[in-house]
Design an enzyme around this catalytic site. Structure first.
Site, PDB file in Angstrom:
ATOM      1  N   VAL A 121      38.601  34.774  30.538  1.00 11.06           N
ATOM      2  CA  VAL A 121      37.174  35.026  30.803  1.00 11.06           C
ATOM      3  C   VAL A 121      36.686  36.096  29.818  1.00 11.06           C
ATOM      4  CG1 VAL A 121      35.475  35.789  32.499  1.00 11.06           C
ATOM      5  CG2 VAL A 121      37.455  34.428  33.243  1.00 11.06           C
TER       6      VAL A 121
ATOM      7  N   HIS B  85      37.649  42.792  31.773  1.00 14.04           N
ATOM      8  CA  HIS B  85      38.149  42.994  33.136  1.00 14.04           C
ATOM      9  C   HIS B  85      39.533  43.591  33.081  1.00 14.04           C
ATOM     10  CE1 HIS B  85      39.049  38.891  31.801  1.00 14.04           C
ATOM     11  NE2 HIS B  85      40.164  38.944  32.522  1.00 14.04           N
TER      12      HIS B  85
ATOM     13  N   ASP C 152      40.548  38.486  42.875  1.00 15.49           N
ATOM     14  CA  ASP C 152      40.755  37.348  41.979  1.00 15.49           C
ATOM     15  C   ASP C 152      40.815  36.054  42.800  1.00 15.49           C
ATOM     16  OD1 ASP C 152      42.036  37.113  38.848  1.00 15.49           O
ATOM     17  OD2 ASP C 152      42.266  35.370  40.170  1.00 15.49           O
ATOM     18  N   ILE C 153      40.207  34.999  42.295  1.00 17.88           N
ATOM     19  CA  ILE C 153      40.140  33.725  43.007  1.00 17.88           C
ATOM     20  C   ILE C 153      41.506  33.026  43.065  1.00 17.88           C
ATOM     21  CG2 ILE C 153      39.600  32.143  41.094  1.00 17.88           C
ATOM     22  CD1 ILE C 153      37.275  31.083  42.883  1.00 17.88           C
TER      23      ILE C 153
HETATM   24  P1  5GP Z   1      42.126  36.568  32.113  1.00 21.70           P
HETATM   25  O1  5GP Z   1      43.131  35.491  31.839  1.00 21.70           O
HETATM   26  O2  5GP Z   1      40.831  36.342  31.384  1.00 21.70           O
HETATM   27  O3  5GP Z   1      42.673  37.950  31.909  1.00 21.70           O
HETATM   28  O4  5GP Z   1      41.840  36.519  33.681  1.00 21.70           O
HETATM   29  C1  5GP Z   1      40.762  35.866  34.247  1.00 21.70           C
HETATM   30  C2  5GP Z   1      40.930  35.918  35.744  1.00 21.70           C
HETATM   31  O5  5GP Z   1      39.724  35.541  36.347  1.00 21.70           O
HETATM   32  C3  5GP Z   1      42.016  34.959  36.279  1.00 21.70           C
HETATM   33  O6  5GP Z   1      43.003  35.714  36.972  1.00 21.70           O
HETATM   34  C4  5GP Z   1      41.258  34.007  37.196  1.00 21.70           C
HETATM   35  O7  5GP Z   1      41.962  33.646  38.347  1.00 21.70           O
HETATM   36  C5  5GP Z   1      40.007  34.827  37.527  1.00 21.70           C
HETATM   37  N1  5GP Z   1      38.833  34.013  37.833  1.00 21.70           N
HETATM   38  C6  5GP Z   1      38.372  32.951  37.106  1.00 21.70           C
HETATM   39  N2  5GP Z   1      37.259  32.460  37.667  1.00 21.70           N
HETATM   40  C7  5GP Z   1      37.008  33.227  38.780  1.00 21.70           C
HETATM   41  C8  5GP Z   1      35.984  33.193  39.774  1.00 21.70           C
HETATM   42  O8  5GP Z   1      35.073  32.372  39.766  1.00 21.70           O
HETATM   43  N3  5GP Z   1      36.057  34.133  40.745  1.00 21.70           N
HETATM   44  C9  5GP Z   1      37.052  35.084  40.797  1.00 21.70           C
HETATM   45  N4  5GP Z   1      37.027  35.940  41.792  1.00 21.70           N
HETATM   46  N5  5GP Z   1      38.031  35.131  39.861  1.00 21.70           N
HETATM   47  C10 5GP Z   1      38.011  34.215  38.871  1.00 21.70           C
END
Ligand code: 5GP
Length: 122
Positions: free
Chosen positions: A103, A107, A36-37
């Site tokens: 996103v 995931h 995760d970034i």
């Molecule tokens: P959600 O809130 O959708 O469950 O989590 C999305 C995750 O994607 C977040 O933890 C965020 O830090 C990660 N994320 C968003 N953009 C990127 C990216 O460009 N690269 C990586 N490796 N992680 C990302």
């Protein structure tokens, strides 16, 4: 069939098309795992299917049995490769608005490397 709400321009679709980079941990024909970034724990891995699935709800209804088996196996592989399996970890998959999904590509988060705390802050 791809879910009608699936946005092919989401950030994970771009990672899968190699339009933007990621720090890869593992890969198989059906899955990709990467760091995760913006890590929320010392170990924070994301496990995604290569197919265009919106979330676990979509995936559980529409993915093939082979894709579903590969996804479960990829979680186990990533937990082991990252070292998260040594002391325990948490799996999270956020779905939709109430789930706070940011996103819109399925995931699973693997969070580990320290005590992750209670399941939910109130
Ligand atoms: P959600 O809130 O959708 O469950 O989590 C999305 C995750 O994607 C977040 O933890 C965020 O830090 C990660 N994320 C968003 N953009 C990127 C990216 O460009 N690269 C990586 N490796 N992680 C990302």
């Amino acid at each position: 069939m791809t879910h009608p709400s699936y946005d092919t321009e989401n950030i994970f679709a771009k990672i899968l098309r190699k339009e933007i980079p990621c720090k890869k941990l593992s890969e198989c024909p059906h899955t990709l795992t990467f760091y995760d970034i913006n890590p929320q724990a010392p170990i924070h891995i994301l496990v995604i299917p290569k197919g265009s699935y919106l979330d676990m709800d979509d995936f559980s209804k529409s993915a093939s049995i082979e894709e579903q088996a590969a996804f479960v196996a990829a979680i186990g592989t990533a937990a082991e490769l990252s070292g998260a399996h040594k002391k325990g970890y948490r799996l999270i998959s956020n779905i939709g608005g109430f789930g706070h999904q940011e996103v819109p590509h399925l995931h699973v988060h693997i969070l580990g490397g320290e005590p992750i705390g209670p399941m939910r802050m109130r």
